[in-house]
Every structure is written in C-alpha cells, then in structure tokens.
Design an enzyme around this catalytic site. Structure first.
Site, PDB file in Angstrom:
ATOM      1  N   GLY A  25      -8.908  -9.353  -8.165  1.00 46.54           N
ATOM      2  CA  GLY A  25      -7.598  -9.357  -7.520  1.00 46.54           C
ATOM      3  C   GLY A  25      -7.167  -7.941  -7.178  1.00 46.54           C
ATOM      4  N   ALA A  26      -6.726  -7.731  -5.933  1.00 42.23           N
ATOM      5  CA  ALA A  26      -6.287  -6.405  -5.496  1.00 42.23           C
ATOM      6  C   ALA A  26      -4.914  -6.493  -4.856  1.00 42.23           C
ATOM      7  CB  ALA A  26      -7.308  -5.812  -4.521  1.00 42.23           C
ATOM      8  N   GLY A  27      -4.026  -7.266  -5.494  1.00 43.95           N
ATOM      9  CA  GLY A  27      -2.668  -7.415  -4.986  1.00 43.95           C
ATOM     10  C   GLY A  27      -1.681  -6.550  -5.748  1.00 43.95           C
ATOM     11  N   ILE A  29      -0.507  -6.477  -9.078  1.00 41.80           N
ATOM     12  CA  ILE A  29      -1.053  -5.891 -10.297  1.00 41.80           C
ATOM     13  C   ILE A  29      -2.377  -5.205  -9.996  1.00 41.80           C
ATOM     14  CG2 ILE A  29      -2.123  -6.441 -12.518  1.00 41.80           C
ATOM     15  CD1 ILE A  29       0.013  -8.443 -13.016  1.00 41.80           C
ATOM     16  N   LEU A  58       3.592  -4.609   1.648  1.00 40.10           N
ATOM     17  CA  LEU A  58       3.697  -3.151   1.646  1.00 40.10           C
ATOM     18  C   LEU A  58       4.812  -2.607   0.764  1.00 40.10           C
ATOM     19  CD1 LEU A  58       3.042  -2.415   5.434  1.00 40.10           C
ATOM     20  CD2 LEU A  58       1.397  -2.617   3.563  1.00 40.10           C
ATOM     21  N   LYS A  73      -8.044  -6.557   1.458  1.00 36.88           N
ATOM     22  CA  LYS A  73      -7.359  -5.884   0.355  1.00 36.88           C
ATOM     23  C   LYS A  73      -8.338  -5.122  -0.528  1.00 36.88           C
ATOM     24  CE  LYS A  73      -3.134  -8.582  -0.239  1.00 36.88           C
ATOM     25  NZ  LYS A  73      -2.318  -9.401  -1.156  1.00 36.88           N
ATOM     26  N   ILE A  97     -13.961 -15.147  -5.766  1.00 36.85           N
ATOM     27  CA  ILE A  97     -14.676 -15.033  -7.038  1.00 36.85           C
ATOM     28  C   ILE A  97     -15.355 -16.347  -7.388  1.00 36.85           C
ATOM     29  CG2 ILE A  97     -12.728 -15.704  -8.480  1.00 36.85           C
ATOM     30  CD1 ILE A  97     -15.389 -13.003  -9.252  1.00 36.85           C
ATOM     31  N   ARG A 123      -8.354 -18.693 -11.985  1.00 38.93           N
ATOM     32  CA  ARG A 123      -8.203 -18.241 -13.373  1.00 38.93           C
ATOM     33  C   ARG A 123      -9.092 -19.059 -14.302  1.00 38.93           C
ATOM     34  NH1 ARG A 123      -2.490 -18.737 -12.103  1.00 38.93           N
ATOM     35  NH2 ARG A 123      -1.713 -16.721 -11.396  1.00 38.93           N
ATOM     36  N   CYS A 174      -0.371 -18.501   2.175  1.00 40.14           N
ATOM     37  CA  CYS A 174      -1.114 -19.258   3.190  1.00 40.14           C
ATOM     38  C   CYS A 174      -1.111 -20.754   2.879  1.00 40.14           C
ATOM     39  CB  CYS A 174      -2.537 -18.734   3.323  1.00 40.14           C
ATOM     40  SG  CYS A 174      -3.475 -18.680   1.794  1.00 40.14           S
TER      41      CYS A 174
END
Length: 656
Positions: A25-27, A29, A58, A73, A97, A123, A174
């Site tokens: 995850g690259a959001g 957190i 942003l 991302k 993932i 998860r 989405c």
C-alpha cells in the site's frame, strides 16, 4: 560500550541495511511509512500498490504532487522516497498483491511485511500469505483521529482473522463510482451527488465514472493517459457538476438521463470491469415514463417510510426532490449551498431516490426510505497527522522485531482524547492465536448453514468461499468417497457446475466439503448444515455467528496505571473513562468516509465499561473499518474506572 550508528545500535543498523522488507500500500499511511522506512536506514524495500494517484490524494499523501496525477502510486512513491536516500534499493510494483505471481515463495524473501491496505479481501490475503511463509506482519490503520498498529506472528499472536468481523464497510472510491455491489455503496454515492449538486463540492466526493480505476486498465501508461485530461503537468480540467446542473436549470429529466443513462453507458465501455461482474443496465426517463404502471408503483400498505417504491415511483420522487431542492437553493440566493441533513425531508427524499435508482441499475434489491436513512450519517475526513503517527509506530514495532524482541511488541491504539494519564497512545499485549480461528488453527473448519436446494455452486464459490472466507482461487472437493470435484480454479474446468444447485451434486445436511487455495497454501473444511428457515435476503450463516455481524461488544475493563509504550511488564493500556465518554458524545450515528488506503481493522473505541464491570472481562476496541469491536486481554488486578458505554458505536460505518 554500545556502538551507535545514528540513534540505533550498530548491530540493528547493520540488520536494517541488509534485510528486505515489503510495504503493501502506498496511500495515506503507505507514503508516510515509505518515507520513515527509508530515513530509518532500511536499504532493501519493495512496495506494491494497484492504485493510481488522484487529485483528492494530494492533501495528505505527501510523496505525490499535481504533476503525478494519473500515475502509479507505487512507482511515484518510490521515486519520491529515493530523494530522501538515493542509496536505497526500492522496487515498485503497480499491481494487486492478490496476483498469483506474489506467492508464498515471494513472501519468504522478506524478513518483515508492513500493511497499509484499503480492503478486507487484500488484508485477509496478506495475513494468510504471511502465515504460510511464517513471516511477521505489521497491520495498521486510521479513521479520522483514531488509529491502530498491531503485530501478527504465526503461532505467537492472533492473526488478522482470529476475531469474527462483520461485513466489510470500507470501500475504495472506484467501488463507489464504478462497481457498487452493496446498497451502502449506492447510498454513499447519492450523498456525494447531493453535495456535488446542491452543497459544498469536494474532490473526494466525485460521482462520475472513475476513468482511472486500476481494475479497468492494468497498464500504468493506459491508466495515466485516461486519468489525465491535460498534457501539461497533470493540470486536470474538470467541468463542475454543479455548474453543469445550473446550466440545465436543474432540470430533473436531464439530470436523470445524465446520471442514470449516459454515465452508465460510459461505464459499460470500460469492458474489463464486467468480465466477472454483472453489467449495469442504463435507465431512460422517456422509456420508463411510457411504460409506467401506476399499480406496480403503488406501495403496499404500512408505514410510508418502510415502503419500497417501484422504479418509476423513485423516478417521480427524484423529480419532486430535485425541484424542491432547486427552489430552496434559489431562495437562498446566488452562490448559496445546501447542507445535507438526514432529518430534512427533501434531502432525504433525494438520497433515497438516487440511491435506489442506482441499486436497480446494478441489480440490487431496492431499500425503503427508513433503511436508507438508518445507513446514512455524518462524514469524518482523513487526518494526515494520524497517518504520520501510525506510520511512525509501525517502524518502532518493526525495530523490535528486527532486534529479536517479539515478546515486547504491542498492539497500540491511538485515541481521539487523552486518558487519565494524559496519554493518547495506549499499548495492549498481543493475544495468542484463537483455537477456533478458521485460518490459523491447526485444522481450520467451519459450519455453514444454507439451503442446498437454493444455493448455487457459483454462490458457494463467490459469496461464501471468496467473499466470506477470503479465498482467491478455491478448489472444492466433496467428501463423498468419490472425490467429486465441485469447483476447480483451472479456468473452464467446472464452469458448467456454476448454475447448478448444491443438491444436484448430492450435497445435503451433514455433507463435508474440502476447499483448498493453493496460492494461499490454505485448506478449509466446510460442514454443510441444510436449513429452509434463513431470514429474508440471507443466503447463508456461519454457525456461531449472527449473519453479517460480529459478536456484540462486551463490557470493558479500565486501568489507571501509568503505561510505558513497549515496556515488557506493561501489558495493558491506561484508559480514561471521562475522555472516552466525551469522545462518545461526538460519535453518535457517524459514518466514517475516507477515500484513502489507510483504514484498517481495530482502532480504538470510544466505548467504556459500565461501573462495576468485572475485572475478568475482556476489553474491546472498536474496529476502525466496521465499528465493531476486537478483543484485547486486560490485566485482572486493577479496579475499574469507567463511564457508560456508547451504544451507538455499533452503527459506525467506515468507508474508503
């Protein structure tokens, strides 16, 4: 004398520079976490995220800039993080993932996995992969001012799925805009639509089809091209939904055809979305008007709010509510805005009509006004500083793991208000694995109550095994002495079985099914309990659980002792009944809406124990994602200091 490298012992610093870690995850957190990991001294990092950057990200995902909108991302996060430490070796994957490429062998090359995900299925999957690979996992999440970090290690701690959880109530943007599959998705969309048309516009509440949906375009270049409306610096040019509506004079019919016909027809052109889903059906006002049957749209007797109108009935309700809201807007004057209130009849009528029309388009059963109102509520935004605090805690727990001090790891809750000891961070000891867990037990087994004459094989595969039990590609064999294959993960092998009922294969009360997911290295034994007495709209129940609900919250044990974060002797948090009671006042009927990746299981609850609660009672913390509670063990030698529980905590809905 201890030799230090910066603030770390040399041995630990050397370990950081040589070990390999995975960030999922690259959001919200994920951005903070990747920055922290690089600056702490980790040198070999892999990061994976399926999503692309949107304008609404942003304000809190600080590795991204305006020029990055529409790009991957994971890739942009890598490039930005390398500016902090150019010598780091970062590999980025713009992918899911859950892709079979990321198998158990892939996970085994890491010494640590850190999660910052946005959905229950992913998860669950990462939890199982880490269990199969026997790799420590750090789970994390935030919702508003609340947050949690916890450590999962096979055989030592509870896994992510040890505690029963209700149906997921956190959803990516989405899903709301493109692929709703539950009534709550449509209700949230309708509330967004109200604000876009009549209220304060918010980039996080866009309702038009999401052209940057990563599921619709797997190629990063394609995704970026579809998301970027200008060739220069990500400068997206958008026509305001409100301005367009004003240009039509808030014409109900034009609004209807745009929202429920044109936008849906555009969604249908994103054909990848509908390969495994039922495609939506556009509505046309003129056709509905010509084919309207007054008798069909006359609701049955009963309370008005509990009646479910027909499609044309909701069309008329939509028209009437738009006309009323338009008049209210005109009366307030130029540039004015309306505020959505569930107790305002025209606003509630609008959301009810719009949500139900969208439900019908996506083949869902429509809901009464009462049901829609009960699912609607206020909005809590994402808080960037909460993400930063939680990301820091993840790294601290990771340092304990790499130091070989797993026993000192804690589940840490970030509270909204300080406790009696003026602490916002509350550590709890990690619970051992649950003997009844259907994932990490030695022989996972469940009993499912269903009607074998009405449940189809496809429903068993999608609704029960994939959706409820988190499998990705299940193979199912009937334990009938013949080894009959009911479901195969190999494409095309058992598709002919999909439309048949379980009873067609001799499955009856007491039958046993063995479900295997080879990607997850996971086997589940399913005992079938036939019944014809399920509640209306309930397809199945897992025995021992209420349908789609976790066990009710129990009373909580409070402590007033000072706790030091990470102290091996400090098993329980110190909690403030007054602070929690104060926080509870703000939580009535709230709906947590967060268009970010950071929402996760198990943030702190504002509920507290009733006075005189038993000292042996388990302490519960609310699940950020669902509002339900997860259990943590208390110390049993302290007296309680508590306030009355906030009964409305069970109604919290977290959305993503």
């Amino acid at each position: 004398m201890v030799q230090l490298v910066g603030s770390l012992r040399k041995e630990l610093a050397d370990s950081l520079s040589s070990c390999k870690v995975l960030v999922v995850g690259a959001g919200g957190i994920g951005c903070e976490l990747l920055k922290n990991v690089v600056l702490t001294g980790f040198k070999n990092i892999e990061v994976i995220d399926l999503d692309t950057i949107d304008v609404s990200n942003l304000n809190r995902q600080f590795l991204f800039q305006k020029k990055h909108v529409g790009k991957s991302k994971a890739q942009v996060a890598k490039e930005s993080a390398l500016q902090f430490c150019p010598s780091a070796n970062i590999t980025a994957y713009h992918d899911s993932i859950m892709n079979p490429d990321y198998n158990v062998e892939f996970f085994r090359k890491f010494v640590l996995v850190m999660n910052a995900l946005d959905n229950r299925a992913a998860r669950n999957h990462v939890n199982r992969m880490c269990l199969a690979a026997d790799i420590p996992l750090i789970e994390s999440g935030t919702a508003g001012y609340l947050g949690q970090v916890t450590v999962i290690k096979k055989g030592m701690t509870e896994c992510y799925e040890c505690q029963p959880k209700p149906t997921q109530k956190t959803f990516p943007g989405c899903t709301i805009r493109n692929t709703p599959s539950e009534p709550i998705h449509c209700i949230v969309w309708a509330k967004y639509l109200f604000n876009q048309l009549f209220g304060e516009e918010d980039a996080d509440q866009e309702v038009s089809p999401d052209t940057a949906d990563p599921e619709a375009a797997w190629n990063p270049e394609d995704t970026a091209a579809r998301a970027t409306a200008s060739e220069k610096d990500g400068d997206i040019k958008r026509v305001s939904t409100k301005d367009w509506a004003r240009s039509t004079g808030y014409d109900p019919v034009k609004l209807f055809n745009k929202l429920f016909k044109d936008d849906i027809m555009y969604l249908l052109t994103m054909d990848k979305l509908w390969k495994k889903r039922k495609a939506p059906t556009p509505l046309d006002w003129q056709q509905l008007e010509n084919g309207a049957n007054p008798q069909e749209d006359t609701p049955a007797s009963g309370l008005k709010d509990q009646q479910v109108l027909g499609v044309w009935g909701h069309c008329q309700l939509f028209q009437h509510s738009v006309e009323t809201l338009r008049s209210q807007l005109q009366e307030k004057g130029e540039g004015s805005e309306l505020v959505w209130d569930k107790d305002d009849p025209p606003a509630m009528d609008f959301v009810t009509a719009a949500a139900n029309l969208r439900m019908h388009i996506f083949s869902m059963n429509m809901k009464s006004r009462f049901d829609v109102k009960s699912m609607a509520g206020n909005i809590i935004p994402a808080i960037a500083t909460t993400n930063a605090v939680i990301a820091g805690l993840i790294v601290l727990e990771g340092l304990k793991i790499l130091s070989g001090e797993l026993e000192s790891c804690r589940t840490i809750f970030l509270n909204k208000c300080p406790n009696l000891r003026k602490k916002l961070l509350v550590p709890c000891i990690l619970d051992p694995p649950s003997a009844n867990c259907y994932v990490c037990a030695s022989k996972p087994e469940v009993t499912v109550k269903l009607n074998v004459h009405k449940t189809m094989v496809l429903s068993l595969q999608d609704r029960i095994l994939k959706e409820r039990f988190g499998m990705v590609a299940p193979d199912v064999q009937i334990e009938d002495g013949k080894g009959t294959i009911l479901i195969s993960s190999e494409e095309g092998e058992t598709e002919a079985n999909n439309s048949k009922f379980l009873s067609d294969f001799g499955i009856r009360n007491g039958s046993r099914l063995q479900a295997d997911d080879f990607l997850q290295d996971y086997t589940l034994l399913v005992n079938v309990l036939h019944t014809e007495e399920l509640e209306h709209d309930v397809e199945f129940e897992v025995v021992g659980e209420a349908p789609d609900k976790a066990p009710p919250p129990q009373t909580n044990q409070e402590e007033v002792n000072s706790i030091t974060n990470g102290n091996k002797d400090s098993a329980q948090p110190s909690t403030s009944s007054k602070a929690r009671a104060a926080a509870a006042d703000d939580d009535d009927d709230i709906m947590i809406v967060d268009s970010d990746e950071e929402e996760e299981e198990g943030a702190p609850s504002s509920s507290t124990a009733a006075p005189g609660a038993s000292s042996g009672t388990k302490r519960k913390h609310s699940d950020v994602e669902t509002g339900e509670a997860s259990t943590k063990r208390p110390r049993t030698d302290q007296s309680s200091a508590a306030a009355a529980a906030d009964d409305d905590d069970d109604d919290i809905i977290a959305l993503d």
